[in-house]
Design a protein around this motif. Structure first.
Motif, PDB file in Angstrom:
ATOM      1  N   ASP A   1       0.820  -1.233   0.000  1.00 46.40           N
ATOM      2  CA  ASP A   1       0.000   0.000   0.000  1.00 46.40           C
ATOM      3  C   ASP A   1       0.846   1.273   0.000  1.00 46.40           C
ATOM      4  OD1 ASP A   1       0.857   0.266   2.645  1.00 46.40           O
ATOM      5  OD2 ASP A   1      -0.997  -0.543   3.484  1.00 46.40           O
ATOM      6  N   ARG A   2       2.099   1.164   0.297  1.00 46.70           N
ATOM      7  CA  ARG A   2       3.078   2.276   0.288  1.00 46.70           C
ATOM      8  C   ARG A   2       2.841   3.341   1.357  1.00 46.70           C
ATOM      9  NH1 ARG A   2       3.455   2.342  -6.008  1.00 46.70           N
ATOM     10  NH2 ARG A   2       2.950   0.160  -6.242  1.00 46.70           N
ATOM     11  N   THR A   3       1.732   3.258   2.115  1.00 48.63           N
ATOM     12  CA  THR A   3       1.378   4.334   3.042  1.00 48.63           C
ATOM     13  C   THR A   3       1.457   3.908   4.502  1.00 48.63           C
ATOM     14  OG1 THR A   3      -0.914   3.680   2.790  1.00 48.63           O
ATOM     15  CG2 THR A   3      -0.162   5.520   1.423  1.00 48.63           C
ATOM     16  N   CYS A   4       1.423   2.630   4.793  1.00 47.69           N
ATOM     17  CA  CYS A   4       1.397   2.186   6.193  1.00 47.69           C
ATOM     18  C   CYS A   4       2.776   2.426   6.815  1.00 47.69           C
ATOM     19  CB  CYS A   4       0.997   0.709   6.274  1.00 47.69           C
ATOM     20  SG  CYS A   4       2.316  -0.429   5.822  1.00 47.69           S
TER      21      CYS A   4
ATOM     22  N   CYS B   1       5.578   0.242   5.309  1.00 46.05           N
ATOM     23  CA  CYS B   1       6.048   0.683   3.989  1.00 46.05           C
ATOM     24  C   CYS B   1       6.901   1.937   4.118  1.00 46.05           C
ATOM     25  CB  CYS B   1       4.869   0.963   3.060  1.00 46.05           C
ATOM     26  SG  CYS B   1       4.071  -0.533   2.460  1.00 46.05           S
TER      27      CYS B   1
ATOM     28  N   CYS C   1       4.000  -5.211   5.350  1.00 42.48           N
ATOM     29  CA  CYS C   1       2.811  -4.424   4.988  1.00 42.48           C
ATOM     30  C   CYS C   1       1.573  -5.314   5.056  1.00 42.48           C
ATOM     31  CB  CYS C   1       2.984  -3.863   3.579  1.00 42.48           C
ATOM     32  SG  CYS C   1       1.508  -2.998   3.000  1.00 42.48           S
ATOM     33  N   PRO C   2       0.504  -4.844   5.727  1.00 43.93           N
ATOM     34  CA  PRO C   2      -0.706  -5.685   5.797  1.00 43.93           C
ATOM     35  C   PRO C   2      -1.385  -5.826   4.437  1.00 43.93           C
ATOM     36  CG  PRO C   2      -1.073  -3.534   6.844  1.00 43.93           C
ATOM     37  CD  PRO C   2       0.385  -3.600   6.510  1.00 43.93           C
TER      38      PRO C   2
HETATM   39 ZN   LIG Z   1       2.197  -0.891   3.635  1.00 42.72          ZN
END
Ligand SMILES: [Zn+2]
Ligand SMILES: NC(=O)c1ccc[n+]([C@@H]2O[C@H](COP(=O)([O-])OP(=O)(O)OC[C@H]3O[C@@H](n4cnc5c(N)ncnc54)[C@H](OP(=O)(O)O)[C@@H]3O)[C@@H](O)[C@H]2O)c1
Ligand SMILES: [Zn+2]
Length: 352
Positions: free
Chosen positions: A97-100, A103, A111-112
């Motif tokens: 997701d690049r945002t958690c 990441c 990353c979930p």
């Molecule tokens: Zn992530």
């Protein structure tokens, strides 16, 4: 969408066979690669045979392969990291997701919402992702890494899983000069573990069930080799290790290794056998020892590992095979008969 050639398994009991799959056309951020080499990881075999059914059931047809080195054939308009003709490499993760927080910390492996390279929901085409036993692949540039020019593509491919999976825990648990480090199981992961522990300056002891691998273990960088079925040899190392990396693919006695740790030492599992391992409490209590695990590695560390390999001239010892020999290679993996990674020359698929 376009059609790609691949080797896939139709069920847990079917051999891998030639087939055709769909790949997406490269979008703005995508890199398309012609696959040159793909390593054979024991995880491919676990997954194809549905041995991890309780955690990650296999969806068929299954196209495994997550140790990929290829030549870039097309890039999307937003791609800045690669141009056509470059070498690129893809490991076990093709999206997140690049945002958690994971990441953002460069730890995409946690990353979930990550997407693994095969047998994971494909957000673009539906169905599941297909791996590297194929003539081409399309991956977002963020998940494609650079291979140092001095490394052979066939020997570099296994770095994308066997390499990062052993490098990452060694860095995390501080393997360095002055530490006594064990590596259990001299297979694809194990032999990379030996090379890294040696390059990081540790005193390295290999534990093997295969006495015929002794000379190789030394050549790969081990200072000592123990045949683990010999209780006397094991006993000599009691309570002496700072860190032991366990890269065994099958059921085995983990307590034998916990007992070899000194106070506050760690056994880290990277092997993922089908069945749970039994842990005796006292092996942990005495000596305040830890049993840990570690999965692959993030993109940042994967690139760092490749640079480390470039500087130290480290690649995997590979036996290059045509894709037509993949089923035979799986049988040999089960007999611990690989020195020390199969790397599939994908030109053999193109000519099919
Ligand atoms: Zn992530
Ligand atoms: N953590 C992760 O992210 C990650 C990533 C990749 C792979 N894996 C897992 O790591 C494991 C190893 O993968 P690999 O590709 O390195 O496999 P591999 O090349 O088949 O090597 C496994 C080695 O384990 C030893 N072994 C096999 N059966 C054994 C038994 N019954 N008792 C004791 N030792 C035995 C053998 O070494 P000796 O001949 O020296 O005894 C063998 O060469 C697999 O379970 C794989 O799925 C995990
Ligand atoms: Zn793997």
């Amino acid at each position: 969408m376009y059609k790609a050639k691949a080797y896939s398994a139709a069920s847990a009991t079917s051999p891998l066979a030639s087939s055709t799959i769909s790949r997406r056309d490269p979008t703005e951020q995508d890199v398309q690669m012609e696959i040159l080499f793909c390593g054979i990881c024991h995880s491919d075999l676990h997954q194809v045979r549905n041995e991890w059914r309780e955690v990650m059931p296999t969806v068929y047809p299954c196209v495994p392969g997550h140790e990929i080195v290829g030549r870039v054939t097309k890039v999307g308009s937003g791609v800045t990291k690669f141009k056509v003709g470059d070498l690129g490499a893809v490991g076990c993760v093709v999206d997140s997701d690049r945002t958690c927080p994971e990441c953002q910390a460069g730890l995409e492996q946690f990353c979930p919402n990550l997407t693994l390279t095969y047998n994971f929901p494909d957000k673009h085409l539906g169905g599941v992702t297909y791996g590297g036993y194929s003539d081409s692949i399309v991956v977002d540039q963020r998940f494609v890494v650079h291979v140092p020019a001095n490394l052979s593509p066939a020997g570099a491919a296994p770095l994308l899983c066997a390499g990062i999976t052993t490098y990452s825990p060694m860095r995390h648990w501080g393997v360095t000069k002055g530490k006594k480090v064990g590596v259990v199981g001299l297979g694809g992961l194990g032999h990379m573990g030996v090379k890294f522990a040696h390059a990081l300056g540790a005193h390295v002891v290999v534990f093997t069930t295969s006495p015929n691998k002794k000379d190789d273990a030394i050549r790969l960088g081990a200072d000592e080799v123990v045949v683990s079925r010999n209780a006397n040899e094991m006993q000599k190392h009691a309570s002496s290790f700072d860190f032991i990396l366990d890269a065994v693919s099958a059921d085995h006695d983990i307590n034998a290794y916990l007992n070899l740790l000194r106070r506050d030492g760690t056994v880290c599992l990277v092997g993922a056998p089908e069945k749970p391992l039994g842990v005796a409490a006292f092996g942990l209590l005495f000596g305040r020892r830890s049993l840990a695990g570690s999965p692959i590695g993030g993109l940042k560390e994967t690139q760092e590992m490749l640079e480390f390999c470039g500087k130290n001239n480290i690649t995997s010892d590979v036996e290059i095979i045509p894709i037509q020999k993949v089923n035979e290679a799986y049988e040999r993996l089960l007999k611990s008969d690989v020195k020390y990674r199969f790397s599939i020359d994908m030109a053999s698929l193109r000519s099919e």
